[in-house]
Design a protein around this motif. Structure first.
Motif, PDB file in Angstrom:
ATOM      1  N   THR A  75       0.555  -1.311   0.111  1.00 52.09           N
ATOM      2  CA  THR A  75       0.194  -0.121   0.151  1.00 52.09           C
ATOM      3  C   THR A  75       0.913   1.334   0.002  1.00 52.09           C
ATOM      4  O   THR A  75       0.502   2.177  -0.719  1.00 52.09           O
ATOM      5  CB  THR A  75      -1.177   0.195   1.211  1.00 52.09           C
ATOM      6  OG1 THR A  75      -0.229   0.058   2.763  1.00 52.09           O
ATOM      7  CG2 THR A  75      -1.850  -1.121   0.888  1.00 52.09           C
ATOM      8  N   HIS A  76       1.655   1.155   0.670  1.00 52.27           N
ATOM      9  CA  HIS A  76       2.738   1.966   0.972  1.00 52.27           C
ATOM     10  C   HIS A  76       4.194   1.471   1.924  1.00 52.27           C
ATOM     11  O   HIS A  76       4.112   0.607   2.020  1.00 52.27           O
ATOM     12  CB  HIS A  76       2.644   3.286   1.581  1.00 52.27           C
ATOM     13  CG  HIS A  76       1.758   3.710   2.788  1.00 52.27           C
ATOM     14  ND1 HIS A  76       0.604   1.818   3.176  1.00 52.27           N
ATOM     15  CD2 HIS A  76       2.587   4.076   4.233  1.00 52.27           C
ATOM     16  CE1 HIS A  76       1.222   2.574   4.539  1.00 52.27           C
ATOM     17  NE2 HIS A  76       2.022   3.861   5.351  1.00 52.27           N
ATOM     18  N   ILE A  77       5.027   2.815   1.566  1.00 49.88           N
ATOM     19  CA  ILE A  77       6.061   2.077   1.745  1.00 49.88           C
ATOM     20  C   ILE A  77       7.162   2.363   3.780  1.00 49.88           C
ATOM     21  O   ILE A  77       7.991   2.272   4.184  1.00 49.88           O
ATOM     22  CB  ILE A  77       7.698   2.011   1.120  1.00 49.88           C
ATOM     23  CG1 ILE A  77       8.228   3.456   0.803  1.00 49.88           C
ATOM     24  CG2 ILE A  77       6.923   1.434  -0.518  1.00 49.88           C
ATOM     25  CD1 ILE A  77       8.626   3.865   0.090  1.00 49.88           C
ATOM     26  N   HIS A  78       5.834   2.568   4.460  1.00 51.76           N
ATOM     27  CA  HIS A  78       5.954   3.047   5.555  1.00 51.76           C
ATOM     28  C   HIS A  78       6.421   2.445   6.364  1.00 51.76           C
ATOM     29  O   HIS A  78       6.258   0.716   6.137  1.00 51.76           O
ATOM     30  CB  HIS A  78       5.238   3.416   6.675  1.00 51.76           C
ATOM     31  CG  HIS A  78       5.106   4.950   7.008  1.00 51.76           C
ATOM     32  ND1 HIS A  78       3.803   6.029   6.798  1.00 51.76           N
ATOM     33  CD2 HIS A  78       5.389   6.431   6.310  1.00 51.76           C
ATOM     34  CE1 HIS A  78       3.500   7.168   6.771  1.00 51.76           C
ATOM     35  NE2 HIS A  78       5.076   7.323   6.354  1.00 51.76           N
ATOM     36  N   PRO A  79       8.185   2.133   7.254  1.00 53.62           N
ATOM     37  CA  PRO A  79       9.022   1.293   8.144  1.00 53.62           C
ATOM     38  C   PRO A  79       7.553  -0.463   7.925  1.00 53.62           C
ATOM     39  O   PRO A  79       7.836  -1.264   8.368  1.00 53.62           O
ATOM     40  CB  PRO A  79      10.023   1.404   8.415  1.00 53.62           C
ATOM     41  CG  PRO A  79      10.663   2.874   8.496  1.00 53.62           C
ATOM     42  CD  PRO A  79       7.912   3.020   8.250  1.00 53.62           C
ATOM     43  N   ASP A  80       6.296   0.110   9.207  1.00 54.99           N
ATOM     44  CA  ASP A  80       5.327  -0.801   9.922  1.00 54.99           C
ATOM     45  C   ASP A  80       5.239  -1.241   7.842  1.00 54.99           C
ATOM     46  O   ASP A  80       4.422  -2.943   9.018  1.00 54.99           O
ATOM     47  CB  ASP A  80       4.672  -0.293  10.413  1.00 54.99           C
ATOM     48  CG  ASP A  80       3.529   0.727   9.760  1.00 54.99           C
ATOM     49  OD1 ASP A  80       4.105   1.647   9.199  1.00 54.99           O
ATOM     50  OD2 ASP A  80       2.132   1.046  10.230  1.00 54.99           O
ATOM     51  N   HIS A  81       4.705  -1.600   7.221  1.00 51.50           N
ATOM     52  CA  HIS A  81       4.186  -1.773   6.425  1.00 51.50           C
ATOM     53  C   HIS A  81       5.755  -2.657   4.805  1.00 51.50           C
ATOM     54  O   HIS A  81       4.822  -3.213   4.085  1.00 51.50           O
ATOM     55  CB  HIS A  81       3.473  -0.793   5.093  1.00 51.50           C
ATOM     56  CG  HIS A  81       2.377  -0.470   5.931  1.00 51.50           C
ATOM     57  ND1 HIS A  81       0.374  -0.732   6.435  1.00 51.50           N
ATOM     58  CD2 HIS A  81       2.227   0.030   7.049  1.00 51.50           C
ATOM     59  CE1 HIS A  81       0.130  -0.846   6.932  1.00 51.50           C
ATOM     60  NE2 HIS A  81       0.945   0.470   8.041  1.00 51.50           N
ATOM     61  N   CYS A  82       6.804  -2.116   5.030  1.00 52.58           N
ATOM     62  CA  CYS A  82       7.665  -3.108   4.494  1.00 52.58           C
ATOM     63  C   CYS A  82       8.950  -3.492   4.971  1.00 52.58           C
ATOM     64  O   CYS A  82       9.776  -4.480   4.538  1.00 52.58           O
ATOM     65  CB  CYS A  82       7.721  -2.027   2.645  1.00 52.58           C
ATOM     66  SG  CYS A  82       9.213  -0.640   3.855  1.00 52.58           S
ATOM     67  N   ARG A 113      -5.327   9.775   2.447  1.00 54.09           N
ATOM     68  CA  ARG A 113      -4.680  10.966   2.939  1.00 54.09           C
ATOM     69  C   ARG A 113      -3.581  10.559   3.722  1.00 54.09           C
ATOM     70  O   ARG A 113      -3.859   9.720   5.070  1.00 54.09           O
ATOM     71  CB  ARG A 113      -5.421  12.156   3.106  1.00 54.09           C
ATOM     72  CG  ARG A 113      -4.868  12.987   3.632  1.00 54.09           C
ATOM     73  CD  ARG A 113      -5.303  13.751   4.886  1.00 54.09           C
ATOM     74  NE  ARG A 113      -6.384  14.810   4.195  1.00 54.09           N
ATOM     75  CZ  ARG A 113      -6.016  15.823   3.193  1.00 54.09           C
ATOM     76  NH1 ARG A 113      -5.483  16.545   3.443  1.00 54.09           N
ATOM     77  NH2 ARG A 113      -7.197  16.813   2.867  1.00 54.09           N
ATOM     78  N   HIS A 114      -2.621   9.938   3.467  1.00 57.40           N
ATOM     79  CA  HIS A 114      -1.307   9.498   4.060  1.00 57.40           C
ATOM     80  C   HIS A 114       0.032  10.702   3.829  1.00 57.40           C
ATOM     81  O   HIS A 114      -0.058  11.532   3.233  1.00 57.40           O
ATOM     82  CB  HIS A 114      -1.030   8.167   4.401  1.00 57.40           C
ATOM     83  CG  HIS A 114      -0.435   7.719   5.120  1.00 57.40           C
ATOM     84  ND1 HIS A 114      -1.166   8.102   6.304  1.00 57.40           N
ATOM     85  CD2 HIS A 114       0.398   7.004   4.821  1.00 57.40           C
ATOM     86  CE1 HIS A 114       0.278   7.314   7.561  1.00 57.40           C
ATOM     87  NE2 HIS A 114       0.420   6.297   7.087  1.00 57.40           N
ATOM     88  N   GLU A 115       0.729  10.634   4.996  1.00 57.79           N
ATOM     89  CA  GLU A 115       1.970  11.411   4.639  1.00 57.79           C
ATOM     90  C   GLU A 115       3.070  10.592   3.767  1.00 57.79           C
ATOM     91  O   GLU A 115       3.750  11.838   2.961  1.00 57.79           O
ATOM     92  CB  GLU A 115       3.204  10.807   6.430  1.00 57.79           C
ATOM     93  CG  GLU A 115       2.512  11.450   7.175  1.00 57.79           C
ATOM     94  CD  GLU A 115       1.862  10.425   8.326  1.00 57.79           C
ATOM     95  OE1 GLU A 115       1.562   8.965   8.029  1.00 57.79           O
ATOM     96  OE2 GLU A 115       1.667  10.941   9.966  1.00 57.79           O
ATOM     97  N   GLY A 124      -5.084   0.292   4.176  1.00 52.46           N
ATOM     98  CA  GLY A 124      -3.505   0.541   3.772  1.00 52.46           C
ATOM     99  C   GLY A 124      -3.688   1.319   5.644  1.00 52.46           C
ATOM    100  O   GLY A 124      -5.098   1.178   5.788  1.00 52.46           O
ATOM    101  N   ASP A 125      -2.967   2.242   5.038  1.00 53.52           N
ATOM    102  CA  ASP A 125      -2.888   3.411   5.648  1.00 53.52           C
ATOM    103  C   ASP A 125      -3.111   4.890   5.477  1.00 53.52           C
ATOM    104  O   ASP A 125      -3.418   4.538   4.273  1.00 53.52           O
ATOM    105  CB  ASP A 125      -1.591   4.091   6.335  1.00 53.52           C
ATOM    106  CG  ASP A 125      -0.964   2.964   7.272  1.00 53.52           C
ATOM    107  OD1 ASP A 125      -2.022   1.443   7.835  1.00 53.52           O
ATOM    108  OD2 ASP A 125       0.192   3.059   7.874  1.00 53.52           O
ATOM    109  N   GLY A 126      -3.961   6.218   6.322  1.00 55.91           N
ATOM    110  CA  GLY A 126      -4.712   6.799   5.515  1.00 55.91           C
ATOM    111  C   GLY A 126      -6.012   6.925   6.038  1.00 55.91           C
ATOM    112  O   GLY A 126      -7.437   6.215   6.296  1.00 55.91           O
TER     113      GLY A 126
HETATM  114 ZN   LIG Z   1       1.545   4.606   6.698  1.00 54.52          ZN
END
Ligand SMILES: [Zn+2]
Length: 256
Positions: free
Chosen positions: A58-65, A136-138, A157-159
């Protein structure tokens, strides 16, 4: 279509695994996100190394990748021989490639083929129709809707929900929405909150909305609120659902 919630926790959850889900139908298996605690959660399931066909980020924040390096390292060490496809946003691929490099460093070679695919607004994979849309996410995060026949799953995912991601939630048999906070967050925040999730559950008339990725300090309040809402649930690690069957008794049995 079967789903297995590998993890339901937030980035720094002390108990739950970082958020990820496995989606399987027949012999087709996708892993959605792969945070730092996901490899061990998969190893606890004792799955063959060739089980997962696709990892969708979904995205590459560390808690997701951040678990990608460890997971690929294990697959490489135990002789995976099936090609793997990684689907991600093109601008996030380079960072994921560095995790692949770490997985095999210093040998620099995987023992299986790796294919990169850009996330598209609409995709097909086997019998699945897949749609994605930004929340909407960082960092840029693409929620995903997977439909097979007349059964549909939504995973944010996040957001914070956007008009585009809310459109993907509509008519889903079950939707998973990131919900960091118990109280309302500002409209321009980059996380979901419970009041907005409750409102979406009502206005979209969703059969089942599972909130997840809740910050630890709010989990008890969020669970207490959802306990009185028949269509609103708090996801948990190890939740498994067969979307081809009635979802309600499966949720009642596992979430109480
Ligand atoms: Zn995130």
């Amino acid at each position: 279509m079967q789903i297995d919630v590998i993890g339901s926790g937030s980035a720094f959850a002390t108990q739950a695994n970082t958020s990820a889900m496995m989606v399987t139908e027949n012999d087709q298996c996708w892993l959605i996100d792969c945070g730092p605690t996901i490899p061990r959660a998969l190893w606890q399931r004792a799955l063959p190394v060739n089980t997962v066909d696709v990892i969708y980020f979904t995205h590459i924040h560390p808690d997701h990748c951040a678990g990608l390096a460890a997971l690929l390292n294990q697959w490489n060490s135990f002789g995976r021989d099936k090609p793997l496809t990684i689907i991600c946003q093109p601008e996030q691929q380079e960072m994921l490639e560095s995790l692949v490099t770490l997985a095999v460093w210093p040998k620099m070679a995987l023992c299986f083929e790796l294919h990169w695919c850009p996330t598209l607004p609409s995709m097909h994979w086997g019998a699945w129709t897949i749609q994605t849309a930004p929340t909407r996410h960082e960092v840029s995060n693409l929620a995903i809707r997977i439909s097979s026949g007349d059964r549909t799953l939504f995973y944010s995912g996040d957001g914070r929900p956007t008009a585009e991601s809310i459109a993907l939630m509509e008519n889903a048999d079950i939707a998973f929405q990131e919900c960091a906070a118990f109280a309302a967050l500002p409209d321009d925040d980059s996380h979901g909150d419970l009041p907005q999730c409750a409102q979406l559950s009502n206005t979209l008339n969703l059969a089942h909305l599972c909130v997840y990725h809740c910050w630890d300090e709010y989990i008890d309040d969020i669970k207490n609120f959802c306990a009185a809402q028949p269509c609103l649930h708090v996801s948990q690690d190890g939740l498994t659902l067969d979307l081809t069957r009635d979802i309600t008794p499966q949720l009642e049995r596992q979430l109480g």
